[in-house]
Design an enzyme around this catalytic site. Structure first.
Site, PDB file in Angstrom:
ATOM      1  NE  ARG A   1       1.788  -9.584   5.277  1.00  0.00           N
ATOM      2  CZ  ARG A   1       0.506  -9.527   4.976  1.00  0.00           C
ATOM      3  NH1 ARG A   1      -0.339 -10.389   5.506  1.00  0.00           N
ATOM      4  NH2 ARG A   1       0.061  -8.605   4.154  1.00  0.00           N
TER       5      ARG A   1
ATOM      6  CE  LYS B   1     -12.172  -8.259   7.043  1.00  0.00           C
ATOM      7  NZ  LYS B   1     -11.071  -9.174   7.194  1.00  0.00           N
TER       8      LYS B   1
ATOM      9  CD  GLN C   1      -0.864  -8.578  -0.377  1.00  0.00           C
ATOM     10  OE1 GLN C   1      -0.389  -7.471  -0.611  1.00  0.00           O
ATOM     11  NE2 GLN C   1      -1.614  -8.812   0.676  1.00  0.00           N
TER      12      GLN C   1
ATOM     13  CB  CYS D   1      -0.983   0.025   1.167  1.00  0.00           C
ATOM     14  SG  CYS D   1      -1.405  -1.560   1.858  1.00  0.00           S
TER      15      CYS D   1
ATOM     16  CG  HIS E   1      -6.219  -1.624   1.093  1.00  0.00           C
ATOM     17  ND1 HIS E   1      -4.880  -1.508   1.295  1.00  0.00           N
ATOM     18  CD2 HIS E   1      -6.806  -0.751   1.940  1.00  0.00           C
ATOM     19  CE1 HIS E   1      -4.654  -0.602   2.227  1.00  0.00           C
ATOM     20  NE2 HIS E   1      -5.803  -0.133   2.635  1.00  0.00           N
TER      21      HIS E   1
ATOM     22  CG  HIS F   1      -3.654   0.051  -2.871  1.00  0.00           C
ATOM     23  ND1 HIS F   1      -2.571  -0.729  -3.177  1.00  0.00           N
ATOM     24  CD2 HIS F   1      -4.013  -0.268  -1.605  1.00  0.00           C
ATOM     25  CE1 HIS F   1      -2.267  -1.473  -2.123  1.00  0.00           C
ATOM     26  NE2 HIS F   1      -3.125  -1.230  -1.163  1.00  0.00           N
TER      27      HIS F   1
ATOM     28  CG  ASP G   1      -2.060  -5.095  -2.908  1.00  0.00           C
ATOM     29  OD1 ASP G   1      -3.285  -4.980  -2.696  1.00  0.00           O
ATOM     30  OD2 ASP G   1      -1.189  -4.737  -2.102  1.00  0.00           O
TER      31      ASP G   1
HETATM   32 ZN    ZN Z   1      -3.244  -2.238   0.571  1.00  0.00          ZN
END
Ligand code: ZN
Ligand code: ZN
Length: 657
Positions: free
Chosen positions: A376, A482, A394, A347, A528, A398, A396
């Protein structure tokens, strides 16, 4: 004789004679419920049925809620009590065993409870049926679980006498002035435990010991090594049998075994646990996943971005990740007096791209997508194949947008997710909407109005699409509500993959802005979203869903060319070359094995199509086609087969018929 005021659940108040136990009081209120109850809550506090009610309540009724079978709370009590039964059986069979902890497991799909033990001799798998049999014997004797509260010093003496140093350590660390201990009457077992438990061993009817593993006391490798006995328990034998059957199915589909058999990926101890290496065959599948995704992202108006794997530590302080995710972040590394940290999320980088220029409302929504690899620091005990790893990618994205467009963005994300999940062969979904809930002790960021609006936007996005969903109070992230989508796999298991999340935190922390129609600066909304979730985990789910027999377009080897004799090897190579040139993934097996062995090999590798080539096929310039589940489907020309295969790939067909 005195009396005590009670009420069953939210029912009317009633008087029962005191002193009385919860179990007896329940019997007077509702015989059926009393019979089923495993434990109870009294004014919200979980207690055993043998708990004696306190008559002095200033006249207000004590609220009794039975803990019943077929509830999560009931399962907790049942499994926890079965763990005690296990400990009792081990102590009976192996006197001198030292006991560690023995909790119920409710979230772990593999196990229902465990007990950590150090037996006088190492236990083996062969001991499990013997221990289980003894558990049954104890259970059938209908022994009572009895609670006692004793001073701490006395508890320590009790466990010292029994030579239970680990329990003494726990009491030392955790107990207050008085200690609650549990006996199973007429068994050698005593535990330091808060309860509650079932009233007697007769309630435990459907349990099974599953496996044995190494464990360390308190999960610390410098402390004594123990053995962990895993088991599970259900309310009925039917439930246990159904679960065992699914487990057997799941074992056949275990992605770690199939990943090895099909040479898809490896995780190697000497490189680091939880770090995945994709082999060429796994890589072929990943490329298909990524190609599909990128094609869709471009069509749906996302900008594809690429960002670094590490950033200055200050960035993670500013973003709040150090505050909220420090325990899963790898330690900082230093260069020229500046500290850097590996990214646990993408992010802040996408925010950096957004902030690199000023934006007008006319440019929004801006959608940045990245296959971003994150790291992680998950503990080794929690790692599991591809499902839980330390390095993962991910899919991912945004989305930065205005309040006017956010609902449509959410709708588009959900539709994108469904298209993607269906393309990969999932048909059944479960949608969860996680909202703030009424628990005021939880800390949430963002104003009440913002939350209300965001929850309304998400709810309406789902309702607009007529999508059934479950609303879960109090499960939202601290930074926003979410939507999560779970998929059901081929054997009925649910996997959480897609997530679409509002964020009130980062736009504020990074002071994001856009210039509105009014020429003033406003804060954009930030969403996200990840559809696969993690590419590694999605791959693991795919492997188990298909048990390795992927649809044609995903198969690492799509066509196996199998000459019957060496005489046709040259022709086989020519066929393979032609199909490869058309873009198909082809392997020619030119070894001099018997054709039966070659077919068996290709079948074990789950190759969708096998082309069996003999003298006749060579003379005719054709191929005899075998499909992995249908068997022989006839002879065709090379061109005909090529077109058929390419059509299946191009349409991303899920079956070969
Ligand atoms: Zn994010
Ligand atoms: Zn207990």
């Amino acid at each position: 004789m005195s009396e005590v005021n009670v009420q069953l659940n939210n029912g009317p108040a009633a008087q029962v004679p005191a002193p009385i136990t919860v179990g007896e009081a329940l019997k007077k209120l509702d015989r059926d419920l009393a019979k089923q109850a495993l434990a109870a809550r009294v004014n919200g506090r979980e207690v055993d049925l043998a708990f004696t009610l306190d008559p002095d309540q200033n006249g207000t009724a004590l609220k009794i809620e039975p803990v019943l079978p077929q509830t999560l709370e009931g399962l907790d009590v049942l499994r926890h009590s079965t763990a005690h039964l296990l400990a009792a059986a081990v102590l009976d069979l192996f006197p001198g065993t030292k006991l560690g902890i023995g909790p119920a497991l409710l979230e772990d799909p593999r196990y229902g409870f465990f007990y950590d033990v150090i037996a006088p001799r190492p236990l083996t798998e062969a001991d499990l049926p013997v221990i289980e049999k003894h558990m049954r014997k104890i259970a059938s004797r209908n022994l009572a679980y009895r609670r006692d509260e004793i001073p701490k010093a006395e508890a320590l003496r009790l466990f010292q006498e029994r030579e239970e140093p680990l329990k003494c350590e726990l009491i030392d660390e955790k107990a207050g002035e008085t200690v609650s201990v549990y006996y199973i009457d007429n068994s050698p077992f005593i535990d330091f435990c808060l309860g509650p438990h079932v009233p007697n061993t007769n309630k435990l009817k459907a349990f099974k010991l599953l496996s044995l593993a190494g464990a360390y006391w308190k999960g610390d490798a410098t402390l004594p090594q123990m053995q962990r006995i895993y088991g599970t328990a259900y309310f009925t034998q039917e439930e246990l049998d159904a679960w065992l059957k699914q487990r057997e199915e799941a074992e056949k589909r275990d992605h770690r075994r199939i990943g090895k058999d099909l040479d898809l990926f490896s995780i190697q101890e000497q490189y680091g646990q939880g770090l995945v290496m994709w082999h060429p065959k796994g890589g072929a599948i990943r490329r298909e996943m990524e190609d599909y995704l990128r094609e869709q992202l471009v069509q749906r108006g996302y900008g594809l971005v690429f960002t670094p794997h590490i950033a200055k530590r200050e960035l993670w302080q500013k973003s709040g990740h150090e505050e909220n995710y420090a325990d899963v972040m790898f330690s900082p590394t230093e260069l020229e007096e500046t500290e850097f940290r590996l990214k646990p999320m993408n992010c802040p980088f996408h925010i950096g791209i957004y902030k690199s220029a000023q934006h007008s409302y006319r440019e929004l929504p801006l959608r940045y997508a990245e296959l971003g690899t994150c790291y992680r620091a998950e503990l080794s005990g929690t790692l599991h194949g591809l499902m839980r790893v330390r390095g993962f990618t991910q899919d991912d994205a945004h989305i930065f947008c205005t309040p006017e467009t956010v609902r449509q963005e959410v709708v588009d994300c959900i539709n994108f997710a469904f298209d993607l999940l269906r393309t990969f062969g999932f048909e059944n979904f479960k949608i969860e909407l996680s909202v703030k809930g009424s628990d005021t002790t939880k800390k949430y960021l963002g104003s009440d109005e913002n939350w209300a609006q965001a929850e309304k936007d998400l709810t309406e996005a789902l309702q607009d699409q007529n999508l059934p969903y479950e609303r879960i109070e109090g499960e939202a992230a601290f930074y926003g509500p979410k939507i999560d989508i779970k998929v059901e796999d081929a054997i009925g298991r649910l996997w959480q993959l897609t997530t679409v999340q509002f964020d009130f935190n980062l736009p504020q922390r990074f002071e994001l802005e856009y210039i509105g129609e009014d020429n003033k600066a406003h804060q954009p909304l930030m969403v996200h979203r990840a559809l696969f979730g993690s590419v590694e985990r999605f791959f693991g789910v795919l492997i188990e869903h298909y048990a390795g027999a992927f649809p044609m377009w995903l198969s690492p080897v799509q066509v196996a060319v199998l000459p019957i004799t060496d005489r046709v090897n040259e022709y086989a190579s020519k066929v393979a070359t032609e199909l490869k040139a058309a873009g198909l993934r082809v392997e020619a097996n030119l070894r001099s094995d018997k054709i039966g062995a070659k077919i068996r090999d290709a079948q074990l590798q789950k190759v969708p199509f096998m082309l069996v080539l003999g003298d006749r096929e060579m003379e005719q310039g054709g191929v005899a086609v075998r499909e992995r589940s249908q068997g022989d489907i006839g002879v065709m020309s090379i061109e005909e087969f090529k077109q058929k295969a390419l059509a299946l790939v191009k349409s991303r067909a899920l079956t070969n018929t």
